[in-house]
Write an enzyme that holds these catalytic residues in place. Structure first.
Site, PDB file in Angstrom:
ATOM      1  N   SER A   8       4.330   1.110   0.980  1.00  0.00           N
ATOM      2  CA  SER A   8       4.401  -0.343   0.965  1.00  0.00           C
ATOM      3  C   SER A   8       5.342  -0.840  -0.142  1.00  0.00           C
ATOM      4  O   SER A   8       6.500  -0.433  -0.197  1.00  0.00           O
ATOM      5  CB  SER A   8       2.989  -0.914   0.809  1.00  0.00           C
ATOM      6  OG  SER A   8       2.933  -2.266   1.183  1.00  0.00           O
TER       7      SER A   8
ATOM      8  N   ASP B  39       1.669  -0.735   7.672  1.00  0.00           N
ATOM      9  CA  ASP B  39       1.627  -0.424   6.245  1.00  0.00           C
ATOM     10  C   ASP B  39       0.878   0.882   5.984  1.00  0.00           C
ATOM     11  O   ASP B  39      -0.250   1.075   6.444  1.00  0.00           O
ATOM     12  CB  ASP B  39       0.914  -1.574   5.531  1.00  0.00           C
ATOM     13  CG  ASP B  39       1.141  -1.573   4.035  1.00  0.00           C
ATOM     14  OD1 ASP B  39       1.182  -0.480   3.448  1.00  0.00           O
ATOM     15  OD2 ASP B  39       1.272  -2.661   3.453  1.00  0.00           O
TER      16      ASP B  39
END
Length: 297
Positions: free
Chosen positions: A38, A186
């Protein structure tokens, strides 16, 4: 000194990494390999691209994060539409602006695809919801999707890793051989802190490995109190996010992890002020300087 670095996810909390990177630069500590999930994948990518601490500070401190919250023309005019279309789009914001912006920044350093950087220099973690597995870019591209990693855009890999479920629309990868479409989100939902990527599993390391984690270390030793269905749902999500990383950390010495406990900023606080960015950066700098003064290799 050269080390391998692993950067955790944490959204806008990652401004603390700017201060940490500045401290590393001052101490002449260089990253031979970097990995991240991320927001951590974003900073790892800038390091792999050759950006200096000073350059990153100039870019990120004055970066209007609200631009990353890109919507369709109609959703911009009628904000409620993004909620009405969420069922089909699976995300409130497109994520296209972010990918284009990052690609532009990489091109300024002469980078586009993974073939433009040394092999094994950069690893980016995401989650494939279709195949039910952690995805490591570029390592898994050939095996999982029959895609030549040399021609895969780095910006797309990072955009996949930052696709917070329901916040940003998922990234998609189509296998050219099977035509299977994978939904990528993510990496934080499966491995938010992939310190395991650079460990050979036999106790031997090519060089020191340092992890940078945007949470308090107590999170790995916290016991969930489950009294109802809501508590259980929170526990399920927390377990999915932390179990794999927690097992690795519990089996390895925690002395190689630099923690940045940040509780007063939300990961998706994209309207964060310049003053708050600077405060996070200063926190990152001071904690890193203190950590390095005691870090034994």
């Amino acid at each position: 000194m050269k080390i391998d670095g692993v950067f955790s996810g944490g959204g806008v909390k990652a401004f603390a990494f700017l201060g940490a990177i500045q401290a590393f630069d001052e101490k002449n500590i260089q990253f031979e390999r970097v990995a991240g999930t991320s927001a951590g994948a974003l900073f790892a990518t800038f390091i792999a691209a050759g950006y200096t601490a000073k350059e990153m500070k100039e870019i990120f401190l004055h970066l209007p994060l609200e631009n990353f919250l890109d919507q369709s023309k109609w959703s911009s005019m009628f904000p409620f539409l993004k909620w009405l279309t969420l069922y089909n789009t699976m995300g409130l914001y497109r994520g296209n602006y972010f990918e284009d912006w990052l690609n532009e920044k990489l091109m300024e350093k002469g980078l586009t695809s993974f073939s433009d950087i040394p092999s094994d220099k950069l690893k980016i973690v995401a989650a494939d919801l279709t195949l039910n597995r952690v995805v490591v870019f570029p390592d898994d591209l050939k095996k999982n999707y029959h895609i030549d990693a040399d021609y895969f855009p780095i910006a797309k890999a990072v955009r996949s890793s930052i696709s917070i479920p329901y916040f940003f629309r998922p990234s998609k990868i189509i296998n050219p051989l099977t035509r299977q479409k994978s939904i990528i989100v993510d990496g934080m939902i499966l491995s938010n802190f992939p310190l395991w990527l650079f460990d050979q599993g036999n106790g031997k390391r090519d060089r020191p490995i340092l992890g940078l984690q945007l949470t308090d270390p107590a999170q790995y030793y916290y016991n969930n109190k489950i009294k109802n269905a809501v508590d259980m749902l929170k526990a399920v999500i927390g377990t999915m996010r932390k179990a794999y990383d927690t097992r690795y950390i519990s089996e390895n010495v925690a002395k190689d992890i630099l923690f940045f406990p940040i509780d007063d900023v939300n990961a998706t606080e994209f309207n964060i002020s310049l003053e708050k960015k600077q405060e996070l950066m200063e926190l990152g700098y001071q904690r890193t300087i203190k950590f390095l003064s005691k870090w034994s290799l």
